[in-house]
Design an enzyme around this catalytic site. Structure first.
Site, short mmCIF file in Angstrom:
data_model
loop_
_atom_site.label_atom_id
_atom_site.label_comp_id
_atom_site.label_asym_id
_atom_site.label_seq_id
_atom_site.Cartn_x
_atom_site.Cartn_y
_atom_site.Cartn_z
N ALA A 210 0.92 -1.09 -0.12
CA ALA A 210 0.14 0.01 0.08
C ALA A 210 1.04 1.20 -0.10
O ALA A 210 1.98 1.22 -0.18
CB ALA A 210 -1.03 -0.04 1.17
N ASN A 211 0.34 2.18 0.16
CA ASN A 211 1.29 3.58 0.37
C ASN A 211 0.47 4.46 1.27
O ASN A 211 -0.54 4.27 2.03
CB ASN A 211 1.20 4.38 -0.97
CG ASN A 211 -0.31 4.77 -1.57
OD1 ASN A 211 -0.92 5.63 -0.82
ND2 ASN A 211 -0.75 4.27 -2.61
N ARG A 212 1.14 5.51 1.57
CA ARG A 212 0.79 6.38 2.84
C ARG A 212 -0.63 7.33 2.57
O ARG A 212 -0.89 8.23 3.42
CB ARG A 212 1.79 7.29 3.35
CG ARG A 212 2.79 6.41 3.91
CD ARG A 212 3.98 7.18 4.74
NE ARG A 212 5.15 6.56 4.64
CZ ARG A 212 5.29 5.74 5.88
NH1 ARG A 212 4.43 5.36 6.71
NH2 ARG A 212 6.52 5.09 6.01
N SER A 213 -1.00 7.38 1.36
CA SER A 213 -2.19 8.03 1.31
C SER A 213 -3.42 7.99 1.98
O SER A 213 -3.81 6.93 2.42
CB SER A 213 -2.80 8.00 -0.29
OG SER A 213 -3.94 8.60 -0.37
N ALA A 276 -4.04 7.65 -4.95
CA ALA A 276 -2.69 7.53 -5.29
C ALA A 276 -2.44 5.83 -5.38
O ALA A 276 -2.65 5.20 -4.73
CB ALA A 276 -1.99 7.41 -3.77
#
Ligand code: C5P
Length: 400
Positions: A210-213, A276
């Protein structure tokens, strides 16, 4: 938007009072009828003569003016408007209304009205941040007062930077329009697709990349577009903030699911892709949870490129009239984002620097540059809600 509406403008005493003159012009050129009340302090900054010249009406300044009370009266003044705008709303005016004080004309009108009230605060950042002002702000919001701003920026009087600068006249006009009438909402009848949040790309049934969005900016945008009357389809990955109310929510997990949901949501008048999206997914995804095999060797993940949703929509048959992409960069932001706009074929790119030092990812504020065919427009750092409102307003102008 505000044609033939009666606006009562209460001008408080602050350096931003000069912007109230421009606000009168902006409202009147859109066909609003503007009548003004000035506090004693406001008259230290601009004169009733200049305000009256712009409103083409008598300017009301005194609760105890016998002629004014006989001709109109503060109760009629308070009730005859469709909307009351307080600009600049000083800490003092906010405190008075929060407490129900009515010792001068401006505060008496605010207490006597049964009409919506919009405040555009303007004050020194410390005054805005003071616990007393925080309490008054919360109380007024709970009492149903609407607010626009303040924005972040340099203060006219002290050069200090921070939150406290009055919203620009055109932003106030937009907030007035949004408050006045559903039918007057500039995006009424428009369908707008918004993507938001991160995507999750599974490694196996229990793990993912995943990402930090957080989805905060996309969520704020969807709400701002909704407030301007758009019917919003909100396609969201697993975000950490809840989706806004009053929009159609489509929840997805992976980039490929997001693409399918986006394509199913078209046609639309505009698409704003704030998600994102993961660039890659795991190609050798495990059907079962991957296990350590005791050899000490870690499994090797293989990646496959995800579809580019923004580019697909920008170049597709059902292309919305306006396609807006986002670009989160950590270096040479404008250069990268300008190239991205051309490569992806979208109309605008909202670029921001998400280097950890900026605190933007997951934070409440954003500092963006709007890149279009006309060039790059640097916006000051401001709350994500405010970025959303401004962007929604620009989208409304582009679709008008
Ligand atoms: O290429 P990059 O990820 O920096 O581009 C960001 C923009 O492209 C965002 O608007 C994002 O929503 C969109 N995007 C997309 N599909 C991808 C990757 C990014 O729609 N696979």
């Amino acid at each position: 938007m505000v044609r033939d509406k009666r606006i009562l403008l209460i001008i408080g005493g602050g350096i931003a009072a000069y912007k109230a003159l421009d606000l009168v012009r902006r409202l009147r050129e859109r066909g609003a009828k503007v009548r003004a009340v000035m506090t004693a302090a406001a008259q230290q900054f601009v004169t009733p003569l200049s305000v009256g010249a712009l409103t083409a009406d008598h300017v009301f300044t005194d609760l105890f003016d016998r002629q004014d009370e006989q001709d109109v009266g503060h109760i009629r003044l308070a009730r005859e408007a469709d909307l009351i705008v307080v600009a600049p709303a000083t800490a003092d005016l906010m405190a008075k209304l929060a407490q129900g004080l009515a010792g001068d004309l401006a505060s008496a009108v605010l207490l006597a009205t049964d009409k919506p009230v919009l405040m555009a605060p303007a004050m020194n950042p410390r005054m805005w941040a003071h616990p007393a002002t925080r309490r008054n702000h919360a109380q007024l919001k709970a009492d149903g007062v609407s607010f626009i701003g303040p924005n972040r920026g340099e203060m006219a009087e002290s050069g200090e930077a921070g939150e406290g600068r009055m919203a620009e006249p055109l932003e106030i006009v937009a907030a007035v329009a949004a408050l006045l009438d559903d039918a007057a909402k500039p995006l009424a009848g428009k369908r707008i697709l918004v993507t938001s949040g991160p995507t999750h790309e599974p490694i196996d049934p229990v793990r993912y990349i995943a990402n930090r969005s957080s989805g905060a900016q996309g969520t704020a945008l969807a709400a701002a577009l909704r407030d301007l009357g758009a019917s919003v389809v909100f396609v969201t990955g697993p975000a950490s903030v809840p989706p806004p109310s009053g929009v159609e929510v489509v929840r997805v997990e992976t980039a490929r699911e997001m693409l399918a949901a986006v394509q199913a949501a078209l046609p639309a008048d505009a698409a704003v892709m704030a998600a994102a999206v993961a660039d890659w997914r795991v190609a050798n995804q495990g059907a079962q949870k991957m296990k350590k095999d005791g050899s000490g060797r870690a499994p090797a993940l293989e990646f496959a490129e995800n579809p580019d949703i923004l580019a697909t929509v920008s170049k597709g048959d059902a292309r919305p009239r306006l396609v807006v992409g986002f670009a989160a960069e950590t270096e040479t932001v404008v250069e990268h984002a300008t190239a991205k706009r051309l490569r992806k074929g979208c109309d605008w790119i909202v670029a921001n620097d998400v280097s950890p030092a900026t605190g933007i990812m997951g934070g409440a504020e954003n500092a963006v540059t709007l890149i279009s065919a006309a060039g790059a427009e640097v916006w000051p750092r401001m709350a994500k809600d405010e970025v959303a409102r401004r962007l929604a307003q620009r989208i409304a102008e582009a679709l008008a």
